[in-house]
Design an enzyme around this catalytic site. Structure first.
Site, PDB file in Angstrom:
ATOM      1  N   ASP A  73       0.148  -1.491   0.105  1.00  0.00           N
ATOM      2  CA  ASP A  73       0.277   0.136  -0.281  1.00  0.00           C
ATOM      3  C   ASP A  73       0.727   1.431   0.592  1.00  0.00           C
ATOM      4  O   ASP A  73       1.892   0.874   0.629  1.00  0.00           O
ATOM      5  CB  ASP A  73      -0.754  -0.040   0.486  1.00  0.00           C
ATOM      6  CG  ASP A  73      -1.669   1.465   1.364  1.00  0.00           C
ATOM      7  OD1 ASP A  73      -2.585   1.556   0.293  1.00  0.00           O
ATOM      8  OD2 ASP A  73      -2.221   1.902   2.365  1.00  0.00           O
ATOM      9  N   SER A  74       0.109   2.186  -0.129  1.00  0.00           N
ATOM     10  CA  SER A  74       0.934   3.558  -0.037  1.00  0.00           C
ATOM     11  C   SER A  74       1.302   3.763   1.275  1.00  0.00           C
ATOM     12  O   SER A  74       2.004   5.160   1.406  1.00  0.00           O
ATOM     13  CB  SER A  74       0.597   4.549  -1.219  1.00  0.00           C
ATOM     14  OG  SER A  74      -0.783   4.932  -0.507  1.00  0.00           O
ATOM     15  N   CYS A  99      -3.923  -0.595  -2.449  1.00  0.00           N
ATOM     16  CA  CYS A  99      -3.949   1.219  -2.408  1.00  0.00           C
ATOM     17  C   CYS A  99      -4.924   0.616  -4.217  1.00  0.00           C
ATOM     18  O   CYS A  99      -4.150   0.612  -5.050  1.00  0.00           O
ATOM     19  CB  CYS A  99      -2.662   1.476  -2.898  1.00  0.00           C
ATOM     20  SG  CYS A  99      -2.332   2.930  -3.422  1.00  0.00           S
ATOM     21  N   GLU A 103      -5.281  10.687   7.365  1.00  0.00           N
ATOM     22  CA  GLU A 103      -4.096  10.765   8.245  1.00  0.00           C
ATOM     23  C   GLU A 103      -3.682  11.863   9.182  1.00  0.00           C
ATOM     24  O   GLU A 103      -3.092  11.788   9.760  1.00  0.00           O
ATOM     25  CB  GLU A 103      -3.107  11.245   6.700  1.00  0.00           C
ATOM     26  CG  GLU A 103      -3.549   9.949   6.353  1.00  0.00           C
ATOM     27  CD  GLU A 103      -2.001   8.636   5.870  1.00  0.00           C
ATOM     28  OE1 GLU A 103      -1.278  10.097   5.670  1.00  0.00           O
ATOM     29  OE2 GLU A 103      -1.880   7.932   5.001  1.00  0.00           O
ATOM     30  N   CYS A 113     -11.464   4.395  -1.685  1.00  0.00           N
ATOM     31  CA  CYS A 113     -10.060   4.369  -1.202  1.00  0.00           C
ATOM     32  C   CYS A 113     -10.637   3.541  -0.303  1.00  0.00           C
ATOM     33  O   CYS A 113     -10.663   3.419   0.299  1.00  0.00           O
ATOM     34  CB  CYS A 113     -10.270   6.058  -0.871  1.00  0.00           C
ATOM     35  SG  CYS A 113      -9.138   6.866  -0.060  1.00  0.00           S
ATOM     36  N   HIS A 125      -8.834   4.203   2.917  1.00  0.00           N
ATOM     37  CA  HIS A 125      -9.671   6.170   3.784  1.00  0.00           C
ATOM     38  C   HIS A 125     -10.259   5.736   4.399  1.00  0.00           C
ATOM     39  O   HIS A 125     -10.876   5.941   5.256  1.00  0.00           O
ATOM     40  CB  HIS A 125      -8.406   6.744   3.437  1.00  0.00           C
ATOM     41  CG  HIS A 125      -6.814   6.917   3.938  1.00  0.00           C
ATOM     42  ND1 HIS A 125      -5.864   5.325   2.678  1.00  0.00           N
ATOM     43  CD2 HIS A 125      -6.155   7.842   4.752  1.00  0.00           C
ATOM     44  CE1 HIS A 125      -4.763   6.150   3.191  1.00  0.00           C
ATOM     45  NE2 HIS A 125      -4.760   6.938   3.753  1.00  0.00           N
TER      46      HIS A 125
HETATM   47  N1  DGL Z   1      -4.395   4.562  -0.618  1.00  0.00           N
HETATM   48  C1  DGL Z   1      -4.823   5.724  -1.234  1.00  0.00           C
HETATM   49  C2  DGL Z   1      -5.673   4.383  -1.706  1.00  0.00           C
HETATM   50  O1  DGL Z   1      -6.256   4.019  -1.996  1.00  0.00           O
HETATM   51  C3  DGL Z   1      -4.904   5.549  -0.580  1.00  0.00           C
HETATM   52  C4  DGL Z   1      -4.211   6.633  -0.189  1.00  0.00           C
HETATM   53  C5  DGL Z   1      -3.134   7.213  -0.706  1.00  0.00           C
HETATM   54  O2  DGL Z   1      -3.492   8.602  -1.670  1.00  0.00           O
HETATM   55  O3  DGL Z   1      -2.013   7.474  -1.054  1.00  0.00           O
HETATM   56  O4  DGL Z   1      -6.518   5.316  -3.627  1.00  0.00           O
END
Ligand code: DGL
Length: 286
Positions: free
Chosen positions: A11-12, A74, A162, A198, A200
């Site tokens: 994941d990012s 992600c 975040e 997403c 988050h």
């Molecule tokens: N993990 C990213 C997503 O699901 C969200 C956070 C990011 O922008 O890195 O798109």
């Protein structure tokens, strides 16, 4: 042929933990390595080239850790990088390892929309990168052709989450703003489903539910992706047989461990103990 392989989760940053939490719950017996690229998060506003490079580096790292099956948790990385990774990079760089697999979150999510019934309108909220890629629209045209899918980028939600802002006036303002924008594009009464595409956004579910009418079904991805991984393993015994089962999870972050630990408690739950956590600092920061 190698045995004792692990499942990698990339994941990012921290968001993928909302997906991983469900994977771990549904399939607790396997060994996992989670890599969160927290030093370079968020990916949502980054270029296609940057997201592809970062995702390839993350996947490389997870292969080195003994993962043979990787889930790119992600959405932005799945949208921007997965197709190139699956169709070009894996088949050239790893051509001698044809059993390696990298899967994303978009296809299972879209397939689950296919089960909603005909002529539904689904509104998708996601990062700018995911929306710009049109990946969900493309997958929907193949796997859920009866669904009318509309998209809205919600770029301010990830930074709020975040920063630990999960409720209160600030979050309520932006959730309302994005809902009103969605409704003004598409008549509100026509929206049947809100898809939180997403990692988050599930953390804002209580706030989103306050704004979005009850008749709108809100779809999150954790259970969908976990279910689809289970199904994948049942359909691919050649992969499943190679997986080790010691119920072990190793976490890696590209930034400070204490920050990861803090946010992991928000993205998973206090009961999810992060016992093995290490920093990996080999990646250039841009
Ligand atoms: N993990 C990213 C997503 O699901 C969200 C956070 C990011 O922008 O890195 O798109």
């Amino acid at each position: 042929m190698d045995q004792n392989c692990k499942i990698g989760i990339f994941d990012s940053g921290f968001g993928g933990l909302t997906i991983f939490k469900h994977i771990k719950e549904l399939l607790p017996e396997y060994d996992y390595v989670y890599l969160g690229d927290s030093a370079r998060t968020p990916y949502g506003h980054r270029s296609f080239e940057a997201v592809l490079k970062f995702t390839m580096e993350g996947v490389d790292f997870l292969f080195e850790q003994g993962c043979r099956l990787i889930i790119v948790a992600c959405n932005t990385a799945s949208a921007r990088a997965l197709r190139s990774i699956q169709q070009q990079w894996l088949t050239t760089k790893y051509q001698d390892y044809p059993f390696l697999r990298v899967l994303g979150v978009i296809r299972p999510t879209v397939e689950s929309l296919g089960g909603l019934g005909q002529s539904k309108t689904a509104l998708l909220w996601a990062t700018m990168g995911t929306v710009k890629s049109d990946s969900f629209l493309l997958e929907a045209s193949h796997h859920a052709p009866d669904i009318h899918l509309i998209q809205l980028a919600c770029p301010l939600l990830v930074p709020l989450i975040e920063a630990g802002e999960l409720s209160g006036d600030g979050v309520a303002y932006f959730v309302k703003k994005y809902w009103q924008e969605s409704v003004s594009r598409e008549r509100g009464e026509l929206i049947d489903v809100l898809l939180l595409a997403c990692t988050h956004y599930p953390l804002l579910l209580p706030e989103i539910r306050k704004v979005v009418p009850d008749r709108v079904k809100i779809v999150t991805q954790g259970e969908i992706v976990a279910g689809s991984l289970k199904d994948y393993l049942q359909r691919h015994p050649e992969m499943e047989k190679r997986l080790s089962r010691a119920n072990r999870v190793q976490y890696y972050t590209t930034d400070r461990c204490d920050h990861f630990d803090h946010l992991a408690k928000i993205f998973m739950s206090d009961n999810d103990i992060i016992s093995e956590l290490a920093i990996i600092d080999r990646f250039a920061h841009n």
